[in-house]
Design an enzyme around this catalytic site. Structure first.
Site, mmCIF file in Angstrom:
data_model
loop_
_atom_site.group_PDB
_atom_site.id
_atom_site.type_symbol
_atom_site.label_atom_id
_atom_site.label_comp_id
_atom_site.label_asym_id
_atom_site.label_seq_id
_atom_site.Cartn_x
_atom_site.Cartn_y
_atom_site.Cartn_z
ATOM 1 N N LEU A 8 29.088 38.046 25.578
ATOM 2 C CA LEU A 8 29.602 38.984 26.482
ATOM 3 C C LEU A 8 29.613 38.464 27.956
ATOM 4 O O LEU A 8 28.651 38.241 28.351
ATOM 5 C CB LEU A 8 28.901 40.270 26.036
ATOM 6 C CG LEU A 8 29.720 41.713 27.038
ATOM 7 C CD1 LEU A 8 29.437 42.812 25.908
ATOM 8 C CD2 LEU A 8 29.467 41.674 28.378
ATOM 9 N N ASP A 58 35.214 49.973 33.728
ATOM 10 C CA ASP A 58 34.863 49.871 35.326
ATOM 11 C C ASP A 58 33.386 50.016 35.161
ATOM 12 O O ASP A 58 32.656 51.083 35.032
ATOM 13 C CB ASP A 58 35.475 51.194 35.933
ATOM 14 C CG ASP A 58 35.313 51.367 37.292
ATOM 15 O OD1 ASP A 58 34.539 50.463 37.790
ATOM 16 O OD2 ASP A 58 35.826 52.240 37.987
ATOM 17 N N ASN A 83 28.380 38.756 35.126
ATOM 18 C CA ASN A 83 29.199 38.167 36.311
ATOM 19 C C ASN A 83 29.912 39.246 36.939
ATOM 20 O O ASN A 83 30.343 38.555 38.116
ATOM 21 C CB ASN A 83 30.082 37.075 35.482
ATOM 22 C CG ASN A 83 31.110 36.574 36.654
ATOM 23 O OD1 ASN A 83 30.775 35.737 37.558
ATOM 24 N ND2 ASN A 83 32.543 36.774 36.457
ATOM 25 N N TYR A 149 25.911 43.170 50.844
ATOM 26 C CA TYR A 149 25.817 42.038 49.694
ATOM 27 C C TYR A 149 24.654 41.414 49.416
ATOM 28 O O TYR A 149 24.323 41.424 48.350
ATOM 29 C CB TYR A 149 27.355 41.318 50.027
ATOM 30 C CG TYR A 149 27.498 40.265 49.046
ATOM 31 C CD1 TYR A 149 27.902 40.559 47.718
ATOM 32 C CD2 TYR A 149 27.175 39.135 49.375
ATOM 33 C CE1 TYR A 149 28.081 39.453 47.056
ATOM 34 C CE2 TYR A 149 27.221 37.959 48.644
ATOM 35 C CZ TYR A 149 27.915 38.271 47.296
ATOM 36 O OH TYR A 149 27.961 37.139 46.460
ATOM 37 N N LYS A 153 22.365 41.046 46.010
ATOM 38 C CA LYS A 153 22.009 39.724 45.253
ATOM 39 C C LYS A 153 20.485 39.448 45.492
ATOM 40 O O LYS A 153 20.081 38.616 44.466
ATOM 41 C CB LYS A 153 22.916 38.657 45.906
ATOM 42 C CG LYS A 153 24.521 38.864 45.655
ATOM 43 C CD LYS A 153 24.818 38.876 44.193
ATOM 44 C CE LYS A 153 26.239 39.181 43.855
ATOM 45 N NZ LYS A 153 26.293 39.302 42.381
#
Length: 255
Positions: A8, A58, A83, A149, A153
């Site tokens: 997936l 979504d 991802n 951001y 991460k």
């Protein structure tokens, strides 16, 4: 025991996710490709030779993350690639809050939910791979002008690292890895409203290295030498100095 080859991939409509799908298709994997853009996913499906299931979703909506799992849990997924994600460039006080909360939901919460649900399945089978796509940003102390951001991460790399050690202590054969690339030729710049002045690698090359090292059960995967050196420097140099340099680099990304 022979395990079904089913993967997936979220964020499969373009960039690294698109390349993951093409490589795994050649390796004989059945694929579940997930993104918001159904037309892009159908185009990808037409390009591939194997069995491909297209799911429009979504991932910034928590409910849809759970619905996604319920749709595919019977398909005996053995490889999960988280991802999907995006960034935003600008001063923290100026970026719209709604944009940042959507980013946090996509980059962190969706990844967390899917990792948790599939990991439990993998542990029961004592087999499976999870690849969480983070960023070289996740290895740095912070990212001025991309503060939110970088924080998302850092969450991904920290979460993945903790799970990795837990699996080791269990003696589990399940593997979890974090991909931490620097600039990659994808749609990221357009979505983040940014431009990179650093040398980038192709999405295909990034995906090839990532899968090779994931199957080798490596924890942190950095697909370019420049970023490996930068991550080492980021750990050694004084924190405030690293933040100053990061701010200087980030300022060049603003269009």
């Amino acid at each position: 025991m022979k395990h079904k080859k089913c993967a997936l991939i979220t964020g499969a409509s373009s960039g690294i996710g698109y390349e993951f799908a093409k490589i795994l298709d050649k390796k004989g994997y059945e694929l579940i490709v997930v993104a918001r853009r159904t037309d892009k996913l159908n185009k990808l499906k037409d390009e591939l030779k194997g069995n491909v299931t297209v799911i429009s979703c979504d991932l910034s909506c928590e409910k849809q993350c759970f619905e996604l799992y319920e749709k595919v849990k019977h398909m005996n997924v053995s490889l999960l690639i988280n991802n999907a994600g995006f960034g935003a460039v600008g001063y923290f006080n100026e970026i719209p809050l709604e944009r940042e909360t959507e980013m946090i939901k996509t980059n962190c919460i969706a990844l967390h939910i899917l990792t948790k649900l599939f990991l439990n399945d993998f542990i029961k089978k004592d087999y499976g791979y999870i690849l969480n796509v983070a960023s070289s940003a996740g290895l740095m102390p912070g990212g001025p002008l991309m503060s939110a951001y970088y924080a998302t991460k850092a969450y991904v790399t920290s979460l993945t690292s903790g799970i990795y050690q837990e699996l080791k202590s269990m003696g589990s054969k399940v593997s979890v890895s974090a991909l931490c690339p620097g600039p990659v030729d994808t749609e990221f710049n357009k979505v983040a409203n940014a431009q990179f002045n650093l040398k980038s690698i192709s999405a295909k090359r990034c995906a090839e290295i990532a899968l090779r090292e994931m199957f080798a059960k490596k924890l942190i995967i950095i697909p370019s030498l420049d970023m490996k050196l930068s991550s080492i420097a980021g750990k050694i140099a004084p924190r405030k100095f690293v933040l100053y340099i990061a701010r200087h680099i980030q300022s060049k990304k603003i269009k």
